[in-house]
Design an enzyme around this catalytic site. Structure first.
Site, short mmCIF file in Angstrom:
data_model
loop_
_atom_site.label_atom_id
_atom_site.label_comp_id
_atom_site.label_asym_id
_atom_site.label_seq_id
_atom_site.Cartn_x
_atom_site.Cartn_y
_atom_site.Cartn_z
N PHE A 119 0.85 -1.18 0.00
CA PHE A 119 0.00 0.00 0.00
C PHE A 119 0.89 1.24 0.00
O PHE A 119 2.01 1.19 0.53
CB PHE A 119 -0.87 -0.01 1.26
CG PHE A 119 -2.30 0.32 1.01
CD1 PHE A 119 -3.19 -0.67 0.62
CD2 PHE A 119 -2.77 1.61 1.17
CE1 PHE A 119 -4.52 -0.38 0.40
CE2 PHE A 119 -4.10 1.91 0.94
CZ PHE A 119 -4.98 0.91 0.56
N LEU A 252 -14.52 6.47 -5.91
CA LEU A 252 -13.15 6.13 -5.53
C LEU A 252 -12.65 4.84 -6.17
O LEU A 252 -13.35 3.84 -6.19
CB LEU A 252 -13.12 5.98 -4.01
CG LEU A 252 -11.88 5.40 -3.36
CD1 LEU A 252 -10.75 6.40 -3.44
CD2 LEU A 252 -12.18 5.05 -1.92
N GLU A 255 -6.81 2.45 -3.38
CA GLU A 255 -5.36 2.52 -3.47
C GLU A 255 -4.77 1.13 -3.69
O GLU A 255 -3.64 0.98 -4.13
CB GLU A 255 -4.81 3.12 -2.18
CG GLU A 255 -3.39 3.60 -2.30
CD GLU A 255 -3.08 4.65 -1.26
OE1 GLU A 255 -3.91 4.90 -0.39
OE2 GLU A 255 -1.98 5.21 -1.35
N ARG A 398 -3.04 11.41 6.27
CA ARG A 398 -3.21 10.04 6.76
C ARG A 398 -2.54 9.04 5.83
O ARG A 398 -2.65 9.13 4.62
CB ARG A 398 -4.71 9.72 6.85
CG ARG A 398 -4.98 8.29 7.26
CD ARG A 398 -6.47 8.04 7.42
NE ARG A 398 -7.20 8.14 6.16
CZ ARG A 398 -7.32 7.15 5.29
NH1 ARG A 398 -6.73 6.00 5.49
NH2 ARG A 398 -8.02 7.32 4.17
#
Lengths: 594, 84
Positions: A119, A252, A255, A398
């Site tokens: 990630f 969205l 990710e 974040r």
């Protein structure tokens, strides 16, 4: 008072991941717990989280909590409190294994351990190389988590009040929280929830922006309630832009795409992240990637007829990988961009995704405010957890997968704190004589309105203004103009009008109440942003760019501090960042490069 | 035709956990919610009682497993999805 009074040991506002993790801890301890939710619990916005939960299990490669700690501090651009970050990263494996034991269907490795995917921003050996740290359930991690927690709550006898909207905190003369008022949509009646403690888990306020990945329910209700009760909102200038929102839709793309190997390309087909982040490339943190994308577009290398988007290329991953690991991405491509991601790249732009700021808390989830020289004085009986809170583990930006982690760690911690401090044996503090009057007056004002604007018209103007003045591209001038405009829109919101004055399921009335909450979140964001004269994390301002004195525009000397915005008087205060972790050495601030 | 109260409840219950469903369902209600027949209303209620991911799989056409008798509304939702 004349209002129905419900009495519970604890009342939790919001039934997403944070609320239900907390309520579970309380209910398992035998406490009487009420959870209020605007929608059915498993339809809370946590369901949208696809990527995973960050925890240094080390199932794929060498990893440990201190690498996670380092990545989170660095990701926060040194605005995160290092005590809270240490606490969260140390607790991470525990909360993941807790969920596993509750039956959460994590993806597995052939040896039976939890599969972990790479990630953005996750590294081993302090930024040396990417490490797979995200624990996921395909691309339905949030969905699986909500179902697991809901079922456990039902088993533990948590009481759910569904289609109830919390309105205001009830504080007594000493300032302690003793309950909330709430509106039951089915009847239109206001009731009081009298409790020994009130826990906010209301999620973010992403609907203050026009281009947002957030569901329509994310109207910052906890923020509005806190602001109206005199509690400041912390670091609201920091909003994360997800790099891969579908162009012109906001939807969205996880990710996890880039974790699985998707590549961002400009109009020349160049993998431009190699230039900006030679080590992490497309796996650099979100704010960094968003700004790089913005830079490519501004410098004329954007894609499409208007050069206003970036291409996310998954074609090299192959149909099998895409359909197995990223099926929802395939669907989104078809439905919102008219693109088959197996065959062609999908247009993406940075889109508002997550609110880093919120209601200030400590690591137990207790709401804290400045009082008599102590910047972190506890408000008795009041807690905030999850996206509505600011503990602060995310600081100015974040790290991906830390949102699900945040809500699990601090939802559980708040529950544990209440159990360990003997909530069960504490007496109820009496309700003030005027409890409920304020909420009833707010509703009466709407019901008595005979002229004024409709809530959604004002809300739409607010969203457009926030997008223009507090979006990914910020200048001091646009932010200053934004303050004037947003305050003017907030004035208009003071005199809303309802066409429908009925009580039962009057959605216009509910929306008007939501608009009041949106206004508080927007004012906090705009005023806090305009006052912060530096660039840091997600708050990137063109006027404060990279220089020798201020690398990447960050001014630690004057601005390494948390913003506190108060609704009353629209004023600002500040408090120091806690650079001291609980047990290890502090990570000293350096320029963020990847 | 459904009542104003039924439409209000429907609008609220079409507030979902994620944006994709919000967008499609809002588009549907704006276009023809006020003209829903009782049968269409009941079909939509049976669909929105599902979880968001399951509902989205149906809308997106990834599955044809959906509540019995909801065929016409599924077809309408899929049509709404592709007509931006």
């Amino acid at each position: 008072m004349g209002l129905t009074v419900h009495k519970y040991d604890a009342v939790v506002i919001g039934a997403g991941g944070a609320g239900m993790r907390c309520s579970l801890q309380l209910a398992r301890a035998g406490l009487r717990v009420a959870v209020l939710s605007k929608v059915f619990p498993t339809r809370s916005h946590t369901v949208a989280a696809q990527g995973g939960i960050g925890a240094s299990l080390g199932n794929m490669d060498e990893d440990n909590w201190h690498y996670h700690f380092y990545d989170t501090v660095k990701g926060s651009d040194w605005l995160g409190d290092q005590d809270a970050i240490e606490f969260m990263c140390r607790e991470a494996p525990k909360v993941v294994y807790d969920l596993e034991h509750m039956g959460m269907p994590f993806d597995r490795n052939p040896d039976g351990t939890i599969y972990q995917r790479p990630f953005g921003g996750h590294s081993a050996k302090y930024g040396e190389k990417p490490v797979p740290r995200a624990c996921a359930a395909a691309d339905r991690t949030g969905h699986a988590m909500l179902h697991t927690l809901y079922q456990q709550n039902v088993k533990s006898k948590t009481t759910f009040f569904v289609e109830w909207m919390a309105l205001d905190i009830i504080r007594d003369a000493e300032g302690d929280a003793v309950g909330v008022t709430a509106l039951e949509m089915e009847t239109g009646e206001v009731a009081i929830f009298h409790a020994k403690c009130v826990l906010f888990a209301t999620g973010g306020a992403g609907r203050i922006f026009a281009a947002s990945t957030n569901a329509f329910i994310n109207t910052g209700d906890g923020l509005g309630m806190a602001a109206r009760a005199g509690i400041p909102l912390e670091d609201m200038e920091f909003w994360q832009f997800h790099p891969t929102g579908v162009h012109n839709a906001g939807v969205l793309l996880t990710e996890g795409c880039r974790g699985e190997g998707a590549i961002l390309r400009n109009k020349d087909g160049e993998r431009f992240m190699e230039r900006y982040a030679p080590k992490l490339k497309d796996l650099a943190p979100r704010d960094f990637i968003s700004r790089c994308m913005d830079q490519e577009i501004k410098e004329g290398r954007g894609c499409g007829p208007n050069g206003d988007y970036i291409a996310l290329d998954l074609t090299h991953l192959g149909a099998e990988t895409i359909m197995k690991r990223l099926p929802s991405v395939h669907e989104i491509g078809k439905n919102f961009a008219n693109v088959d991601v197996i065959k062609e790249a999908i247009p993406v732009v940075p889109t508002i995704h997550y609110q880093m700021g919120g209601i200030p808390t400590n690591i137990h989830g207790q709401v804290v405010v400045p009082k008599e020289g102590n910047p972190n004085t506890v408000i008795n009986g009041l807690y905030a957890i999850g996206e509505c809170s600011c503990v602060s583990v995310h600081g100015a930006n974040r790290l991906g997968t830390n949102s699900l982690l945040d809500l699990l760690v601090f939802g559980r911690a708040a529950g544990n704190h209440l159990v360990e401090t003997a909530l069960a044996s504490r007496a109820f503090k009496p309700l003030p004589a005027n409890a409920g009057d304020y909420s009833r007056a707010r509703i009466a004002k709407l019901d008595d309105s005979s002229s004024g604007e409709y809530p959604q018209d004002v809300a739409n103007d607010l969203r457009k203004s926030m997008q223009l003045h507090a979006g990914v591209f910020r200048t001091q001038k646009t932010m200053d103009e934004g303050v004037v405009q947003v305050l003017a829109i907030a004035e208009r919101a003071e005199s809303l009008s309802l066409k429908d004055k009925s009580k039962v399921f009057n959605t216009a009335r509910i929306e008007a109440l939501e608009v009041a909450n949106l206004m508080e979140a927007a004012k906090a964001t705009m005023v806090s942003a305009a006052a912060r004269h530096e660039s840091r994390g997600a708050h990137s301002v063109d006027d404060y760019s990279d220089s020798v004195e201020f690398p990447l525009g960050r001014n630690d000397k004057e601005w390494m501090k948390h913003t506190l915005w108060y609704s009353e008087g629209n004023r600002l205060d500040y408090k120091p960042v806690n650079l001291k972790p609980l047990t290890v050495d502090s990570i000293p601030p350096v320029k963020r490069t990847f | 035709m459904i009542t104003d109260l039924q439409l209000s409840k429907l609008r609220w219950r079409c507030r979902r956990g994620f944006l994709e469903n919000d967008l499609i369902l809002t588009r549907l209600l704006d276009r023809r919610g006020a003209d829903f027949t009782t049968e269409e209303h009941e079909q939509l209620l049976s669909l929105i009682a599902l979880d968001d991911n399951d509902l989205w799989e149906i809308i997106a056409g990834r599955t044809d497993v959906f509540p019995a008798g909801a065929d016409a509304m599924v077809s309408i939702l899929r049509q709404t999805r592709v007509t931006h």
